[in-house]
Design a protein around this motif. Structure first.
Motif, PDB file in Angstrom:
ATOM      1  N   GLU A  83       0.814  -1.216   0.000  1.00 58.74           N
ATOM      2  CA  GLU A  83       0.000   0.000   0.000  1.00 58.74           C
ATOM      3  C   GLU A  83       0.850   1.269   0.000  1.00 58.74           C
ATOM      4  O   GLU A  83       0.464   2.287  -0.572  1.00 58.74           O
ATOM      5  N   ILE A 115     -13.363   5.899  -1.517  1.00 61.07           N
ATOM      6  CA  ILE A 115     -12.269   5.084  -2.045  1.00 61.07           C
ATOM      7  C   ILE A 115     -11.468   4.536  -0.877  1.00 61.07           C
ATOM      8  O   ILE A 115     -10.886   5.287  -0.096  1.00 61.07           O
ATOM      9  N   GLY A 116     -11.457   3.229  -0.742  1.00 61.90           N
ATOM     10  CA  GLY A 116     -10.772   2.591   0.383  1.00 61.90           C
ATOM     11  C   GLY A 116      -9.714   1.624  -0.106  1.00 61.90           C
ATOM     12  O   GLY A 116      -9.815   1.056  -1.197  1.00 61.90           O
ATOM     13  N   SER A 117      -8.704   1.461   0.712  1.00 63.87           N
ATOM     14  CA  SER A 117      -7.644   0.503   0.399  1.00 63.87           C
ATOM     15  C   SER A 117      -7.647  -0.582   1.467  1.00 63.87           C
ATOM     16  O   SER A 117      -7.503  -0.289   2.656  1.00 63.87           O
ATOM     17  N   TYR A 118      -7.812  -1.835   1.043  1.00 63.61           N
ATOM     18  CA  TYR A 118      -7.901  -2.934   2.000  1.00 63.61           C
ATOM     19  C   TYR A 118      -6.789  -3.918   1.724  1.00 63.61           C
ATOM     20  O   TYR A 118      -6.851  -4.677   0.755  1.00 63.61           O
ATOM     21  N   PRO A 119      -5.743  -3.871   2.554  1.00 66.60           N
ATOM     22  CA  PRO A 119      -4.594  -4.741   2.311  1.00 66.60           C
ATOM     23  C   PRO A 119      -4.949  -6.192   2.563  1.00 66.60           C
ATOM     24  O   PRO A 119      -5.814  -6.505   3.380  1.00 66.60           O
ATOM     25  N   SER A 165      -6.672  -4.358  -2.109  1.00 69.50           N
ATOM     26  CA  SER A 165      -7.863  -4.148  -2.928  1.00 69.50           C
ATOM     27  C   SER A 165      -8.253  -2.686  -2.783  1.00 69.50           C
ATOM     28  O   SER A 165      -8.542  -2.223  -1.680  1.00 69.50           O
ATOM     29  N   VAL A 169     -10.917  -0.194  -3.434  1.00 66.95           N
ATOM     30  CA  VAL A 169     -12.352  -0.282  -3.704  1.00 66.95           C
ATOM     31  C   VAL A 169     -12.920   1.121  -3.905  1.00 66.95           C
ATOM     32  O   VAL A 169     -12.764   1.986  -3.034  1.00 66.95           O
ATOM     33  N   PRO A 224      -0.893   2.887   5.409  1.00 67.12           N
ATOM     34  CA  PRO A 224      -0.305   4.102   4.840  1.00 67.12           C
ATOM     35  C   PRO A 224      -1.219   4.894   3.910  1.00 67.12           C
ATOM     36  O   PRO A 224      -0.789   5.928   3.395  1.00 67.12           O
ATOM     37  N   HIS A 284      -4.725   7.022   2.420  1.00 62.12           N
ATOM     38  CA  HIS A 284      -5.442   8.224   2.858  1.00 62.12           C
ATOM     39  C   HIS A 284      -6.594   7.900   3.804  1.00 62.12           C
ATOM     40  O   HIS A 284      -7.017   8.755   4.588  1.00 62.12           O
ATOM     41  N   ASP A 285      -7.125   6.689   3.701  1.00 61.60           N
ATOM     42  CA  ASP A 285      -8.247   6.316   4.556  1.00 61.60           C
ATOM     43  C   ASP A 285      -7.798   5.724   5.892  1.00 61.60           C
ATOM     44  O   ASP A 285      -8.637   5.294   6.692  1.00 61.60           O
TER      45      ASP A 285
END
Lengths: 253, 253
Positions: free
Chosen positions: A184, A203-207, A218, A220, B78, B80-81
């Motif tokens: 990430e 907008i989310g980041s899901y490791p 991911s 999303v 790391p 933004h969310d």
């Protein structure tokens, strides 16, 4: 996602010592979240409280005044720890008399029901019944609060009678840009840039991490305008390609 | 269970849009509940909030002032969310500077870390690190709040460094009287009588139902005095036998 006048919100209130003790893995929250999403209703918060009247009263009142809808699960059976109906009534400042339709169902099934089964007929004044197509007595709706069973198969059956009563929102669509083998931290900057360019999207980041060496994230992208969701995904893919990130794929939802 | 001076309580705060959207089925709550139970710490409440700063601040402050401990999951990466560290700092009215130990870890791994990775070094002033034996940067403890990762395998690894820091309570023991083929309504009265006779115990009835015809209830007796738990179970079994209830079995825990 920025707030919108059109946004319809809900909270889930899970009532049950068995979730808090760790005895039972809750699966109702996820089922309700997915169900509400099909009606364009955003699940905005969830709480789990024990089988304690004041805790239920306080949580119902905190949530029903803040969100458009509240869905509770658990505590509607015949045993001494089933106190949801009476607690919800107390939250609304009304009593929970025996509902004649439920009493009729109980009499049909059991003859004259004993005191324990009569508890299952308690419905707050002014409440309407929520059909139970599976087994046992119905749930109920009191204003914007839906009171459902805790047993997952029964809860899911009752949900079918909830959706048609909801004020619906625009359904959220989602697409996922999946990056494998890149952390990430490498992709955070372009991701944030796309997020900032689209304040109406979430907008989310899901490791993900599967030992020993499968990792990635991911990314999303969710929103109510499918064209904008797609545009943001394409921008993100372009930015990732410019960074030299490999193993990028697209998953729907 | 009646409140006791000796009771040690905790709340779980799950931070993550992905749980509320239904994309992800939470499994951390259950793992934390079971882990805390081994230290005699009662999970008293749980909440799920979105990746929104004010929501996190409000929930942290509501829970940390009410319970002995709070365990949060999610939002420490790391991107933004990932706003948990800064939000927890805000809840405590402090800043979240880069922690030198985490910066050293990041430099060892990445050379000079980029701005995104530096976010992972944010720890509220006065916080101490929680070891991450799995992958990535550590979590942290700020006073009575433990901030852990959201990825389940990493979260569970971090928990190992939480337990030794807890004030422990007397461990709760449980036994289950399982009744198959008899409904809760039939056994509610003796169950309630046993519950009333043992106000220090928590006695719950958890119905099960597997279509088309397997049904019954798990009657779970929990308490801190193993002898009293066992005595209550024996009383309940005796009362069920007097009622003529068949297919009663005992399960430990």
């Amino acid at each position: 996602m920025t707030a919108s006048k059109d946004r319809v919100t809900a909270a889930v209130l899970i009532i049950g010592d068995e979730i808090l003790s760790g005895r039972t893995q809750d699966v109702n929250l996820n089922a309700i979240a997915r169900y509400l999403a099909t009606y364009g209703v955003d699940l905005a918060e969830a709480r789990v409280v024990p089988d304690v009247e004041q805790e239920i009263v306080d949580a119902v009142n905190a949530l029903r005044t803040r969100y458009d809808y509240v869905v509770t699960t658990g505590g509607i059976g015949p045993t001494h720890d089933d106190i949801t109906a009476d607690s919800v009534a107390k939250a609304f400042g009304v009593t929970a008399p025996e509902h004649p339709e439920i009493m009729a169902m109980l009499r049909e099934r059991w003859g004259e029901p004993n005191a324990a089964r009569r508890r299952m007929a308690h419905v707050p004044e002014g409440g309407s019944l929520v059909k139970n197509p599976v087994q046992g007595p119905p749930g109920f709706q009191k204003e914007n609060v839906f009171v459902l069973a805790g047993v997952p198969a029964i809860m899911r059956g009752m949900l079918d009678d909830v959706g048609p009563r909801l004020r619906t929102g625009a359904v959220v669509v989602a697409t996922t840009v999946r990056v494998t083998g890149t952390g990430e931290g490498t992709i955070a900057a372009p991701l944030e840039a796309v997020a900032k360019a689209h304040p109406d999207l979430s907008i989310g980041s899901y490791p993900f991490f599967a030992p020993p060496d499968v990792y990635g994230a991911s990314l999303v992208i969710r929103g109510r305008d499918p064209a904008q969701v797609e545009a943001a995904a394409v921008e993100l893919e372009k930015a990732l390609a410019e960074l030299g990130v490999e193993n990028v794929s697209r998953l729907e939802a």
